[in-house]
Design a protein around this motif. Structure first.
Motif, PDB file in Angstrom:
ATOM      1  N   MET A 118       0.821  -1.208   0.000  1.00 53.73           N
ATOM      2  CA  MET A 118       0.000   0.000   0.000  1.00 53.73           C
ATOM      3  C   MET A 118       0.856   1.260   0.000  1.00 53.73           C
ATOM      4  SD  MET A 118      -1.160   2.773   1.830  1.00 53.73           S
ATOM      5  CE  MET A 118      -0.955   2.460   3.575  1.00 53.73           C
ATOM      6  N   GLY A 119       1.953   1.270   0.767  1.00 56.08           N
ATOM      7  CA  GLY A 119       2.792   2.457   0.851  1.00 56.08           C
ATOM      8  C   GLY A 119       3.342   2.870  -0.494  1.00 56.08           C
ATOM      9  N   ASN A 164      -1.755  -3.544   9.149  1.00 60.09           N
ATOM     10  CA  ASN A 164      -1.284  -2.273   9.710  1.00 60.09           C
ATOM     11  C   ASN A 164      -1.706  -1.095   8.839  1.00 60.09           C
ATOM     12  OD1 ASN A 164      -0.096  -3.570  11.847  1.00 60.09           O
ATOM     13  ND2 ASN A 164       1.978  -3.464  11.050  1.00 60.09           N
ATOM     14  N   CYS A 165      -1.693  -1.294   7.534  1.00 62.58           N
ATOM     15  CA  CYS A 165      -2.033  -0.200   6.618  1.00 62.58           C
ATOM     16  C   CYS A 165      -3.524   0.108   6.592  1.00 62.58           C
ATOM     17  CB  CYS A 165      -1.550  -0.534   5.206  1.00 62.58           C
ATOM     18  SG  CYS A 165       0.253  -0.454   5.032  1.00 62.58           S
ATOM     19  N   ALA A 219     -14.239  -2.616   5.366  1.00 66.18           N
ATOM     20  CA  ALA A 219     -14.163  -4.055   5.106  1.00 66.18           C
ATOM     21  C   ALA A 219     -12.725  -4.542   5.200  1.00 66.18           C
ATOM     22  CB  ALA A 219     -14.750  -4.367   3.734  1.00 66.18           C
ATOM     23  N   ALA A 220     -11.796  -3.787   4.646  1.00 63.74           N
ATOM     24  CA  ALA A 220     -10.387  -4.182   4.698  1.00 63.74           C
ATOM     25  C   ALA A 220      -9.907  -4.288   6.143  1.00 63.74           C
ATOM     26  CB  ALA A 220      -9.532  -3.192   3.921  1.00 63.74           C
ATOM     27  N   SER A 221     -10.297  -3.328   6.969  1.00 65.80           N
ATOM     28  CA  SER A 221      -9.868  -3.339   8.365  1.00 65.80           C
ATOM     29  C   SER A 221     -10.361  -4.587   9.087  1.00 65.80           C
ATOM     30  CB  SER A 221     -10.387  -2.075   9.064  1.00 65.80           C
ATOM     31  OG  SER A 221      -9.942  -2.029  10.407  1.00 65.80           O
ATOM     32  N   ALA A 222     -11.624  -4.918   8.891  1.00 65.76           N
ATOM     33  CA  ALA A 222     -12.204  -6.071   9.588  1.00 65.76           C
ATOM     34  C   ALA A 222     -11.765  -7.392   8.974  1.00 65.76           C
ATOM     35  CB  ALA A 222     -13.729  -5.972   9.564  1.00 65.76           C
ATOM     36  N   ARG A 223     -11.785  -7.467   7.657  1.00 65.16           N
ATOM     37  CA  ARG A 223     -11.577  -8.764   7.012  1.00 65.16           C
ATOM     38  C   ARG A 223     -10.106  -9.156   6.900  1.00 65.16           C
ATOM     39  NH1 ARG A 223     -16.075 -10.883   8.497  1.00 65.16           N
ATOM     40  NH2 ARG A 223     -17.929 -10.124   7.401  1.00 65.16           N
TER      41      ARG A 223
END
Length: 378
Positions: A81-82, A353-354, A325-329
Motif C-alpha cells: 500500500m505504501g 497495519n495499513c 471491510a479491509a480493516s475487519a476482514r
C-alpha cells in the motif's frame, strides 16, 4: 479482467501485474522493515513504462481511464500500500501539470515525472487543517510581481524524496477559500525545509512527512492555479482519490485472502488441515463476500467518473465500505493464521497495519458519512 477494457489498457495492466510480482514483491518487506521511502520503485515504474497512468498520451502518459486504473492500483496494493500511495500521488502531479500547467511548466516537470527521475508531491494538509482543507494557514504574501511563502505542510506523501511540490496556499486570508492558490516549485528552492518522515504503524514506503517554508520566493511562472480556482481544482479530483483508496483496500484484501487460504490448506492442527474446519471456511467465505462487494462499489464509482457523471455518492460509498471491510476482514485473514499472522514479514500483517491509515486518506470515514447523510436527507 473487465471486458470493457481495450487492448492498450489490458497490456498495461498485464505489465503492472508483472511489475508487482517481479519488482515489488521481493522488496516490500525490506522497505517496511527499514522504513524506507520507495523512491526506487517510482523510478522503476517509469522504466517499466508504467508512469503517467492518467496523463494523456500526447503528454507522454498512458492515458488510462479510471476503470483500467483501478486494476493497476489494485495490483500494486496487493504487494504494498505504501508504494501504491506514493505512486498514485506522484503520477497525479504529472497529470495535473500536463492538463493545467503552462507550456513552460510542462517542459520543466512533466518529462522528469513521467520517467521517474523526478518525484512529485501534493501539499494541501497542514498541522491544523486536515479534512477542513479551506482552513489553510500557509501564506503566500504578495510581494512585487510575485509572492513570499511562509508556513508548514503536514502528512505529505513522498515528502521523504520529492523533487516537485504542488503547494496549496492562502494568498489573502480575508478572501477565505477564494484566496487559496496553487503553485509548483522545486523542493530544493531556497527556504524550503524538508521535515523528518513520520514513524507510522505501516506504509513507510509512502515516505510521509512534512515541509516548512521560510520566506520562499514564488514567481508567476510557478503559478498553477490562481486564487479562486485552486481549492476547487484540489477537491475536484477527490472522487478519483477515494476510488483509488477503495481500490488499494481491495488489493490488500485479495492478497490477504489468498494468503489465508494458502496457509490454512497447508497448516495442520488436531489431525487435519486448518482449512478443513467449518469455522475457518465460513470466516474466509465472509471475507470473500465483502471483497466482492467492495470491488463492485469501487468499479461502479470508476464507471461513473469515466462516463462524466456525478460520482460523489458512489465514491463515498466505495471508500467508506472498502476501507471498513479491509480493516475487519484482513484482521480475519490474520486470525486464521494464528500467531504467524502477526509476523511483520507476512504480507497479511503489513496489510493489516495499513488498514488503519486507509481510514483517514482523502476524507475520513466520518466525512464520507457526512456526505452520504446530507444526500440521504436532502
Amino acid at each position: 479482467m473487465s471486458a470493457h477494457l481495450n487492448e492498450h489498457e489490458r497490456q498495461v495492466i498485464d505489465r503492472a501485474e508483472k511489475f508487482a510480482s517481479e519488482f515489488l514483491a521481493p522488496r516490500v518487506a525490506d522497505w517496511e522493515r527499514t522504513k524506507t521511502h520507495a523512491a526506487e520503485g517510482i523510478k522503476a515504474a517509469g522504466d517499466w513504462g508504467l508512469s503517467g497512468f492518467l496523463t494523456p498520451q500526447e503528454h507522454g502518459g498512458l492515458g488510462l481511464g479510471l476503470q483500467a486504473s483501478v486494476h493497476l492500483v489494485r495490483a500494486f496494493a496487493s504487494q504494498c500500500m505504501g508504494f501504491t500511495l506514493a505512486y498514485v500521488v506522484h503520477d497525479n502531479r504529472a497529470t495535473n501539470i500536463a492538463l493545467h500547467g503552462t507550456d513552460q511548466m510542462r517542459e520543466r516537470f512533466v518529462p522528469g515525472l513521467i520517467s521517474g527521475d523526478l518525484i512529485g508531491s501534493f501539499l494541501l494538509t497542514e498541522p491544523g487543517a486536515g479534512s477542513d482543507a479551506a482552513a489553510i494557514q500557509c501564506l503566500a504574501r504578495p510581494d512585487g510581481d510575485g509572492w513570499v511563502l511562509n508556513g508548514e505542510k503536514a502528512w505529505i506523501t513522498n515528502a521523504a524524496g520529492a523533487h516537485v511540490l504542488t503547494i496549496y496556499t492562502q494568498t489573502d486570508p480575508e478572501l477565505g477559500p477564494k484566496g487559496i492558490a496553487g503553485f509548483v516549485i522545486e523542493a530544493d528552492r531556497e527556504g524550503v525545509e524538508r521535515l523528518p518522515s513520520y514513524d507510522m504503524v505501516g506504509g513507510h514506503a509512502a515516505g510521509v512527512g512534512g515541509f516548512r517554508f521560510n520566506d520562499v520566493r514564488l514567481t508567476k511562472d510557478d503559478l498553477l492555479y490562481p486564487a479562486g480556482q485552486a481549492l476547487k481544482r484540489a477537491l475536484g479530483s477527490i472522487n478519483n482519490a477515494r476510488v483509488f483508496v477503495a481500490a488499494q483496500s481491495t488489493g490488500m484484501m485479495q492478497a490477504s485472502l489468498n494468503r489465508a487460504v494458502e496457509y490454512t490448506k497447508s497448516r495442520q492442527a488436531f489431525g487435519q488441515h486448518v482449512a478443513d474446519f467449518q469455522g475457518i471456511q465460513w470466516m474466509l467465505a465472509d471475507v470473500q463476500t465483502d471483497l466482492e462487494a467492495a470491488k463492485l462499489l469501487t468499479e461502479r464509482a470508476a464507471q461513473l467518473i469515466d462516463a462524466g457523471e456525478d460520482a460523489q455518492i458512489a465514491a463515498s460509498h466505495a471508500k467508506k465500505f472498502a476501507t471498513r471491510a479491509a480493516s475487519a476482514r484482513i484482521a480475519d485473514c490474520a486470525q486464521v493464521m494464528g500467531a504467524n499472522g502477526a509476523k511483520i514479514e507476512e504480507p497479511t500483517a503489513r496489510h493489516f497495519n495499513c488498514t488503519r491509515l486507509m481510514q483517514y486518506m482523502d476524507g475520513a470515514t466520518e466525512v464520507q458519512n457526512l456526505i452520504l447523510a446530507r444526500a440521504l436527507f436532502a
